[in-house]
Each structure stands twice: as C-alpha cells, then as structure tokens.
Design a protein around this motif. Sequence first.
Motif, PDB file in Angstrom:
ATOM      1  N   THR A  95       6.446   0.263   5.162  1.00 52.51           N
ATOM      2  CA  THR A  95       5.888  -0.433   6.040  1.00 52.51           C
ATOM      3  C   THR A  95       4.421  -0.898   5.299  1.00 52.51           C
ATOM      4  O   THR A  95       4.298  -2.105   5.547  1.00 52.51           O
ATOM      5  CB  THR A  95       5.465   0.379   7.261  1.00 52.51           C
ATOM      6  N   SER A  96       3.704   0.111   4.683  1.00 54.72           N
ATOM      7  CA  SER A  96       2.589  -0.421   3.889  1.00 54.72           C
ATOM      8  C   SER A  96       2.838  -1.359   2.864  1.00 54.72           C
ATOM      9  O   SER A  96       2.330  -2.449   2.947  1.00 54.72           O
ATOM     10  CB  SER A  96       2.223   0.705   3.216  1.00 54.72           C
ATOM     11  N   ASP A 107       4.646   8.467   0.339  1.00 56.97           N
ATOM     12  CA  ASP A 107       4.012   7.295   1.316  1.00 56.97           C
ATOM     13  C   ASP A 107       2.662   7.234   0.910  1.00 56.97           C
ATOM     14  O   ASP A 107       2.392   5.844   0.874  1.00 56.97           O
ATOM     15  CB  ASP A 107       4.346   7.699   2.681  1.00 56.97           C
ATOM     16  N   GLU A 163       3.530  -4.851   4.616  1.00 51.19           N
ATOM     17  CA  GLU A 163       2.109  -5.458   4.926  1.00 51.19           C
ATOM     18  C   GLU A 163       1.584  -6.124   3.639  1.00 51.19           C
ATOM     19  O   GLU A 163       0.994  -7.213   3.827  1.00 51.19           O
ATOM     20  CB  GLU A 163       1.193  -4.548   5.460  1.00 51.19           C
ATOM     21  N   ARG A 210       0.969   3.595  -0.246  1.00 53.27           N
ATOM     22  CA  ARG A 210      -0.042   2.941   0.550  1.00 53.27           C
ATOM     23  C   ARG A 210      -1.189   2.496  -0.526  1.00 53.27           C
ATOM     24  O   ARG A 210      -1.762   1.405  -0.376  1.00 53.27           O
ATOM     25  CB  ARG A 210      -0.793   3.952   1.604  1.00 53.27           C
ATOM     26  N   SER A 232       7.090   5.129   6.368  1.00 50.68           N
ATOM     27  CA  SER A 232       5.781   4.504   6.611  1.00 50.68           C
ATOM     28  C   SER A 232       5.370   3.862   5.085  1.00 50.68           C
ATOM     29  O   SER A 232       4.623   2.966   5.222  1.00 50.68           O
ATOM     30  CB  SER A 232       4.961   5.934   6.671  1.00 50.68           C
ATOM     31  N   ALA A 253       0.383  -0.415  -2.306  1.00 48.30           N
ATOM     32  CA  ALA A 253       0.189  -1.790  -1.291  1.00 48.30           C
ATOM     33  C   ALA A 253      -1.261  -2.303  -1.304  1.00 48.30           C
ATOM     34  O   ALA A 253      -1.324  -3.539  -1.269  1.00 48.30           O
ATOM     35  CB  ALA A 253       0.246  -1.398   0.020  1.00 48.30           C
ATOM     36  N   GLU A 254      -2.367  -1.552  -1.312  1.00 48.38           N
ATOM     37  CA  GLU A 254      -3.619  -1.962  -1.558  1.00 48.38           C
ATOM     38  C   GLU A 254      -3.826  -2.967  -2.823  1.00 48.38           C
ATOM     39  O   GLU A 254      -4.632  -3.811  -2.843  1.00 48.38           O
ATOM     40  CB  GLU A 254      -4.851  -0.826  -1.300  1.00 48.38           C
TER      41      GLU A 254
END
Length: 611
Positions: free
Chosen positions: A306-307, A274, A310, A278, A303, A281-282
Amino acid sequence: MGSTSTISLYSHPKLSHRAQPVLSRSFCQARDAPLSFALPFSGTRRCFRLKRLVVKAAARPEGGPRQRRVYRQSQSDNALTTAPVKQIASFVVPAGVFVAATFVQLTVLWKLVEKLLMPKPSRPSKPTAEGMNWSVGAGTNLLSGFTGKLFRESKQTLNEFAKELRAFSSVDMSDVLAYTRFWAGRNFGDEGLFFLAESLGYNQTAEEVSFAANGITAAGIKAFDGVLQSNIALKTLNLSGNPIGDEGVKCLCDILVDNAGVERLQLSSVDLRDEGARAIAELLKNNSILRVLELNNNMIDYSGFTSLAEALLENSTIRSLHLNGNYGGALGANALAKGLEGNKSLRELHLHGNSIGDEGIRALMSGLSSRKGKLAVLDIGNNSISAKGAFHVAEYIKNCKSLLWINLYMNDIGDEGAEKIADALKQNRTITTIDLGGNNIHSKGASAIARVLKDNSVITSLDLAYNPIGADGAKALSEVLKFHGNINTLKLGWCQIGASGAEFVADMLRYNNTISILDLRANGLRDEGAKCLAQSFKVVNEALTSIDLAFNEIRDDGAFAIAQALKANEDVAVTSLNLANNFLTKFGQSALTDAKDLVYEMNEKEVNIFF
C-alpha cells in the motif's frame, strides 16, 4: 567519452536467466581455478573462495578514446569478455603481498580482493595453532604460524587500498569479470564497509558498486552518510543479501534523498518488511533520479504494498519495480493496482511469487488496463492463477498495445486458460516472449497455442516446459512450425513427448528456418528419439544453433547416431549440444568428441558438446 569502472565484491551463480528483456544467465567453466582459504579466528572457521579473477585495466593510446562499459542487467545474459592473463601457479601468499600479473593494471584489482579477504577480528585474540590455509589454483599450499602482526598488516593494507580507491580514475572495466565468492562466514562486514565507503566520496569514475552478501548490518549503512551525497557518478548500488533490515533501509533512504546519481538500487533479500517499505515509498516521493528498484525476496506484506502504491501516484520517473517473492497477496495486488492507475512512468513490473490469486489478478489487470502508461514487461508467475484468473489476463493482453514480455510460469491455468490466452494472442501484435511453463497444459491447450502461431510472426520465444503436452501436443506444434511462425526459442523440456514426439519435432526441423534454440530436456527420448533428431541434423539447417537433450536416457547408440549426423553435415550450424545426465559411456562420448573434432577440421566451427 569518459571511462567507467565497476567494483564487484560479490558474485552468485545466475540462473539465466530467463532473460529480462535478463542475466544469465557464465563463470562455471572447468578451466577456472579456484582460490580459497580458511581463517581460524577465535575458534571460528572462515572459508572463502575466489572463483575467478580476470582483470583488464584501462590502457589507451595517447589521445585515444576511452572505452565505456555498457551495463546490462541480470536477466546480464551475455558473458563478459575476459582479458588474457598468465596462469597463476599455486604458491603461498603471505599477508600484505599481492600477486603480480603480466599486466601492471592487474595489481589494483588484485589488491582489492587480497586485502578485503583479511578481516579484523572482533577483539584481539591469538590465532589458533591451525594457522591459515591459502590455496591458489588447483593445488593447496599451507602456511601456519601467523601472529598478531598479520592483523596489523591487514588493517594497514586495507587503509592503503581505501586511499587508492579514491583515485580509481582511469580503470576501464568493460572487459572485466572479477568475481569474489564467499562460501562461509561473514565477509568484510560493517567495519570493512567503513574502510571502503569513504573512498566512494572521492571516486567520481565507478558507475556500479556491489557490496552484496558481505555481512553488512544496519550499523554499517551509516558508512554511506556524507559519501553518497557527494558521489554523482555512481549509478548502481547493490546491497542485496545483507541483513540490514528496516533500520538499515531507513538509514539508506535518508541518505539517498540527497543523492543525484544512483539510478538502480538493489535491496533483495535484506530482511525488509513493511516499515522499511514505507521508508522506500517516502524516498520515491522525493527522489526523481531512481529508475530501477529491486526488492525481491523480502517480507513486504499488504501494508508495505500500500505504501509503495501511494508512492507510485507521486513518482514520475521509476521505470522498473521488482517485488518478486514477497507477501503481497490479493490485498497487496489490489492496492498496487490503484497506484498503477495514476502512474505513467513504470515500464516493468515483477510480481513473481506473491500469492496474488484470481481475485488479486483481476484487480491488478483492471488497474493496468486503466493506466495511461505503457507497460512492456509483466511477471506474474507462481501466483496461484487458475483458468478464472487467466480470463482477466487474456482481456488485458487483447487491449494492451505495449506489452512485449509476459511470464505466467508456474500457475495452474490448464487447457481452458491456455485457450483464453491463445484467443487473446490472436488480437495482440506486440508480445514477443511468453512463458506458459508449469501450467498443467495438455495437448488441447498446446494445440490452441499452435494455431495462433500460424498467423503470428511477432512471437519469437515460447516456453511450454513442465506441461504434459505429450506426443500429440508436440505434433500440433511441429505441424504449424514446419512452415509458419517466427519462433526463435522453443522450450519443451519435461513435456512427456517421448520418442514419438521427437519424430514430429525432427521432421519439423528439416523445414523450419527460424528456430535457433531448442530445449527438449527430460522427455524420455531415449535412443529412438535421439536417432530421429540425428536424421534432421544431416539436413542443412542454418538456424538451429543450440539443442538441449539432457536427462533423456540416451545411451551410446543414440550418441553414435548424433555423431554420424554431425560428420555427415559439414555445414552444420549447431554450436551447442547438451547431452548431460544421460547414460553415455566413454565410447559414446569418444564418438561425439571425434565428430566435434571433424567438424572443426572441415569448417573451423567449434561445437560445444556437454556430457
């Protein structure tokens, strides 16, 4: 058009891929001569194998155009054309020496493989008495007694290659199939990557580089810092199969933020969790270049999903997202659905094997139905979807006007779910490929699917393998496909159709003019079924080119019947016949070989028969 090149330091057997609208998807032919050697360093045995090395470097007439390599992804079904080179006889290859082939251009790529296969030991050590074993070609030649000079020379040659890599400006890789297969131990690792990565900063030609499965860790990823930022030619970077973990992924994402070239990033099986998700994702939020992201077979949980969801809300350029074999579950699917609603760019979504379940699929189909973007490819196989979940999938299929390819393989929708999907397909006129294999569908469900095909000319590929449809299911499909539908590929392997089912299929083949690929593996056809199919071979069928009859308990009598049928039809279109894993003796094999030779003599058409 400028020339491009591909540098591949890894290969793995493909599984056909079923094709992504795939790879392949083949380099397992018997004529391929393996190259293998073992390195005993500090008591550790390292074994490598070069399965196949065929190289064609750029050679164009003065002022003539350069060829450009057209890359096609994995589900890479088309085998690459190989360039002719002289067969390399078995001989001893000392350190620092490369093989000279007929074409001078071969030397650069050969040195790539030779020099990378000589890793530097972690600390100075004296080679063991066993020495080093090299094998080129079918034979094996032994050379022992290497000293520390070997390692100094190996390091020197690696440095020399790194310098050469900087000037890889005129290599045409459009016809290259250069795979290096490592069977055991670490490969060039972090240290080797540091040697090679710097050269990418100078190389503005290579569009695809694969460092997959080379023992690279998070520390090795730092080698790309300052390199990828300056390389705008590289389009595909493959680091799959390296244990870089979250730390390595975070480091890579920091570097790629400023990269203006990489469009395809492959990070499958890299111990990604996760935290790493993230970081990706960034990257998606700040990178407008990336088009394809592969994160298969990692450990991304709710988690991480979810990232990524988004990030999809902010990213408007990603086209293909691969999350097969992770741990999204129903919650992850629900989170992803919300991100998909606000994303218009995504065209392919791969979620195979995420334990989504019926509730998760309900949320996902709701999100996809609400989005304004046009999804063309959807893989939701192996997600514990039942007939209840199939209802939500069917509702999405009814209203979707862009979907071309859908995979529901290895769920449990049963006959009830198959009927719902069939009803939806009556209203859908875009889906060309559908996979319903392994869904516990019986003859009732198969009949429902067959009725759809009567009025649907859009579907060209149907997979019902691993469903117990039996002879009745085969009959229902055959009666429709005899004169209707536009099926090009029909897969009915492991469907328990038996010899009686084969009779229905054979009758259909006498009239059908669309089916080109037919898979009937493991159906218990035996000699009776083989003889039925052989009768259909005697009829001119210009469509059927490939038939798979492996695992069917066929004996010599069945082989004789097929052989006679091939001899009787000089216009036979079949070019591939698989009879592997049956009960043929040398007599049956000989009869088929004779038939193959006769067909070639009559019309110069090669029939590939596999035993």
